[in-house]
Design a protein around this motif. Sequence first.
Motif, PDB file in Angstrom:
ATOM      1  N   ARG A 449      11.932 -55.067  20.919  1.00 12.76           N
ATOM      2  CA  ARG A 449      11.079 -54.363  21.883  1.00 12.76           C
ATOM      3  C   ARG A 449       9.646 -54.876  21.750  1.00 12.76           C
ATOM      4  O   ARG A 449       9.102 -54.958  20.644  1.00 12.76           O
ATOM      5  CB  ARG A 449      11.137 -52.861  21.655  1.00 12.76           C
ATOM      6  CG  ARG A 449      10.261 -52.042  22.602  1.00 12.76           C
ATOM      7  CD  ARG A 449      10.837 -50.676  22.872  1.00 12.76           C
ATOM      8  NE  ARG A 449      12.106 -50.771  23.587  1.00 12.76           N
ATOM      9  CZ  ARG A 449      12.813 -49.715  23.991  1.00 12.76           C
ATOM     10  NH1 ARG A 449      12.381 -48.488  23.749  1.00 12.76           N
ATOM     11  NH2 ARG A 449      13.954 -49.871  24.632  1.00 12.76           N
ATOM     12  N   ASP A 452       6.426 -50.286  24.751  1.00 15.56           N
ATOM     13  CA  ASP A 452       7.121 -49.008  24.941  1.00 15.56           C
ATOM     14  C   ASP A 452       6.136 -47.959  25.442  1.00 15.56           C
ATOM     15  O   ASP A 452       5.622 -47.143  24.690  1.00 15.56           O
ATOM     16  CB  ASP A 452       7.758 -48.556  23.626  1.00 15.56           C
ATOM     17  CG  ASP A 452       8.863 -47.526  23.851  1.00 15.56           C
ATOM     18  OD1 ASP A 452       8.956 -46.999  24.972  1.00 15.56           O
ATOM     19  OD2 ASP A 452       9.629 -47.254  22.917  1.00 15.56           O
ATOM     20  N   ASP A 555      17.285 -50.096  18.710  1.00 15.85           N
ATOM     21  CA  ASP A 555      16.701 -49.144  17.761  1.00 15.85           C
ATOM     22  C   ASP A 555      17.629 -48.866  16.578  1.00 15.85           C
ATOM     23  O   ASP A 555      17.194 -48.313  15.563  1.00 15.85           O
ATOM     24  CB  ASP A 555      16.347 -47.834  18.474  1.00 15.85           C
ATOM     25  CG  ASP A 555      17.566 -47.109  19.016  1.00 15.85           C
ATOM     26  OD1 ASP A 555      18.202 -47.654  19.947  1.00 15.85           O
ATOM     27  OD2 ASP A 555      17.892 -46.017  18.506  1.00 15.85           O
ATOM     28  N   PHE A 718       9.854 -50.303  17.035  1.00 14.99           N
ATOM     29  CA  PHE A 718       9.984 -48.985  17.660  1.00 14.99           C
ATOM     30  C   PHE A 718       9.050 -47.962  17.009  1.00 14.99           C
ATOM     31  O   PHE A 718       9.239 -46.760  17.175  1.00 14.99           O
ATOM     32  CB  PHE A 718      11.431 -48.489  17.578  1.00 14.99           C
ATOM     33  CG  PHE A 718      12.367 -49.169  18.541  1.00 14.99           C
ATOM     34  CD1 PHE A 718      12.616 -48.635  19.791  1.00 14.99           C
ATOM     35  CD2 PHE A 718      12.973 -50.365  18.203  1.00 14.99           C
ATOM     36  CE1 PHE A 718      13.464 -49.267  20.686  1.00 14.99           C
ATOM     37  CE2 PHE A 718      13.829 -51.018  19.089  1.00 14.99           C
ATOM     38  CZ  PHE A 718      14.069 -50.461  20.341  1.00 14.99           C
ATOM     39  N   ASN A 721       7.644 -45.098  18.932  1.00 16.53           N
ATOM     40  CA  ASN A 721       8.586 -44.106  19.449  1.00 16.53           C
ATOM     41  C   ASN A 721       9.417 -43.561  18.296  1.00 16.53           C
ATOM     42  O   ASN A 721      10.598 -43.862  18.162  1.00 16.53           O
ATOM     43  CB  ASN A 721       9.470 -44.744  20.517  1.00 16.53           C
ATOM     44  CG  ASN A 721      10.274 -43.730  21.299  1.00 16.53           C
ATOM     45  OD1 ASN A 721      10.233 -42.537  21.014  1.00 16.53           O
ATOM     46  ND2 ASN A 721      11.011 -44.201  22.282  1.00 16.53           N
ATOM     47  N   ILE A 724      13.009 -42.042  18.742  1.00 19.19           N
ATOM     48  CA  ILE A 724      14.009 -42.814  19.476  1.00 19.19           C
ATOM     49  C   ILE A 724      15.424 -42.431  19.049  1.00 19.19           C
ATOM     50  O   ILE A 724      16.353 -42.461  19.850  1.00 19.19           O
ATOM     51  CB  ILE A 724      13.780 -44.331  19.291  1.00 19.19           C
ATOM     52  CG1 ILE A 724      14.673 -45.136  20.221  1.00 19.19           C
ATOM     53  CG2 ILE A 724      13.943 -44.749  17.850  1.00 19.19           C
ATOM     54  CD1 ILE A 724      14.339 -45.000  21.675  1.00 19.19           C
TER      55      ILE A 724
END
Length: 734
Positions: A449, A452, A555, A718, A721, A724
């Motif tokens: 990623r 985000d 994730d 991640f 987040n 997640i």
Amino acid sequence: MAKQHKFTVTAARGMLPLLAEELKQLGIKNTKQDQGNIRFTGTLAEAYTVCLWSRVAIRVLLPIAHLTAETPEQLYEGINALPWEDHINELDSTIAVDFNSFRSKIKHTQYGAQRVKDAIVDRFRTLFGQRPSVDLYQPDVRINVYLKHNQATVSIDLSGESLHKRGYRVSNTAAPLKEHLAAAILLSAEWPKLARQGWALIDPMCGSGTFLIEAAMIAADIAPGILRDYYGFSFWKQHDKDIWKQLKADAERRRQSGLARCPVIVGGDADASAVEAAKNNIAEAGLSDRIHVSQRDLLEWPRLATELPKTGLFVCNPPYGERIGRTDELHYLYENLGNIINESFAGWRTALITDNAQLGKFTGLTLFDTVPFDNGPIACDVLFYRAPRPVRANELTASPTQFVDDEEESREQAPVEMTEQGAMFANRLKKNKKHLAKWARKCGLSCYRVYDADLPDYALAIDLYDDHIHVQEYAPPKQIDPEKAVERLQEAMQIIPEVFEVPVTHVALKVRKKQRGKEQYEAQAAKNQRFEVRENGLRFWVNLTDYLDTGLFLDHRDTRQLVRELAKGKDFLNLFSYTGSASVYAAAGQARSTTSVDMSNTYLAWAEDNMKLNGFVGEQHQYIRANCIEWLEQALQDEKRYGLIFLDPPTFSNSSRMEGVFDIQRDHSTLIKQAGALLTSDGELIFSTNRRDFELDSDALNQFVIEDISTATIPRDFERNKKIHRCWRIKPRS
């Protein structure tokens, strides 16, 4: 001179102008347009002609009386007094009554229809000692009563049933396009004129073939009602059989003559069952040698471009969320349609029907008209686009690849003009790209990623998969202006390929929102564009376009790594296995065996392909198609035991292949207990869920030792987040 009558022709919303022009072309002059219908004065032959030749009309009514009906008794008496014996045969006749009310004291339509029927049959019983029967499907005479402001118009329905029923539909698909709507779209797109000029027609999402058949019938001058074997006048007492016989004969002659003028009409669908339905309907219409249909994915159409005329009409009914698909997950489909047309059908016009005109902006095509129509109960718009550009001589035999190259060149020559917010978004992407690239190379990652929802105006999740980009748009809050959200997304989709220096065809767009059950696993397209990516020294197949998810939950990367570390020498069970990525990690960690259980044959095959890609083959690796909950019960009876279990169930499921409804919050303790009962004494279960508000019921699971490892399993890419997913290590108490 033939007797003159007054008739009423009804049509759906948006189609009255088309109907008016159609009646004019049929030679009907004395017309008057009203709300939802057109009235005209003419002969019975003209009314029959409308029934036979109108492509957009719904019903043709012959009013026989007007009466006041403020009460059920007044309605009954007025109907009973009419000379029904002039319209209905005394012996063995059947009737049906349609009753509609508008701002009148009699509001209950079923009760109103019942009183009308009673009045008619009572008259026949009084006069002849017998009564007609009721046949709701195909009665000898259908009576239509419209009560408006307590004034009833009583009519004989000459059409008998809706005129959109042409008689060729022998096979259906989900949410088929109605015949009169397909015809209305084609007429609005000037298809009769284009067909005469030799233009071709393509429907790449043909479903049961409605657009194709209607287009061929228009081009070949085939009466839309020529195949019908039932009309409301067929057994009406005043039916003129000679006139009808002549009209049918004339129509058949025109059909035979017109078939030779039918232009190139081709269609296809990614769904084999839809193609089969289309072929059946086309054969029933007698057009198998005029329409060519094949199973073909959307992105395969450019390869056919060089075999078709340089001009044509590209028409289709994409899914738009009400019955098929989800509206806010279809941006990528419209973008692909626009790319295909722009690159490979440059001289073609386009017509699309949608219930969300905003989706049309993602085609990138030039809109020149919008017409509102109803598709059944759904209010829709038909979007008409001009040809992307005039066809140049050197493009007439260009391959689809050349079109892509041309598009890329134009992108390089014309840099994206950014707003101030767009410039901030581009800068953040560049910063993230630089920051994460070195880390990814060190970890052996080709997919991770890179963004985000870092900036509120651009609520996107952006994942890099080698030289492809997967973009997911979070559904914007309701307070955000929808047009502004679309503008931001359009701008982002221009910026992303610029920043990452990839072709626009390498960027896939989807919309993320809460899914139910297996929705995240259901096919969204059928492009079959999978390719290989690397993660922690392992290899996986991913597909960015065909499903809501790509085949690899990024994730869970660190969670999968934990599985590899724990798997050595153990029998590994992967429940709700999806594409088997956890099984690949377990095998890489030298698990003694792996068992992958899922309901989907597609994903089990994908899991097996992932295992083979990494060299893990043999009888020790099993793939079981089953309802995981039912399979657990059987496994307990069979006394199966596993040293390591990975459990990552859906948050919710009401799949047709499961009995009842599964909810992760409500049912997780039972599920974990059942799975935990399969553990060896020193075994371990890793449980994970993506439900953000999830609360683990520790009290109900007190027979286990539970460790929350959520924070430790959130990968670096991640970190923005933290919610997640949630994850726990669960072991039996000794």
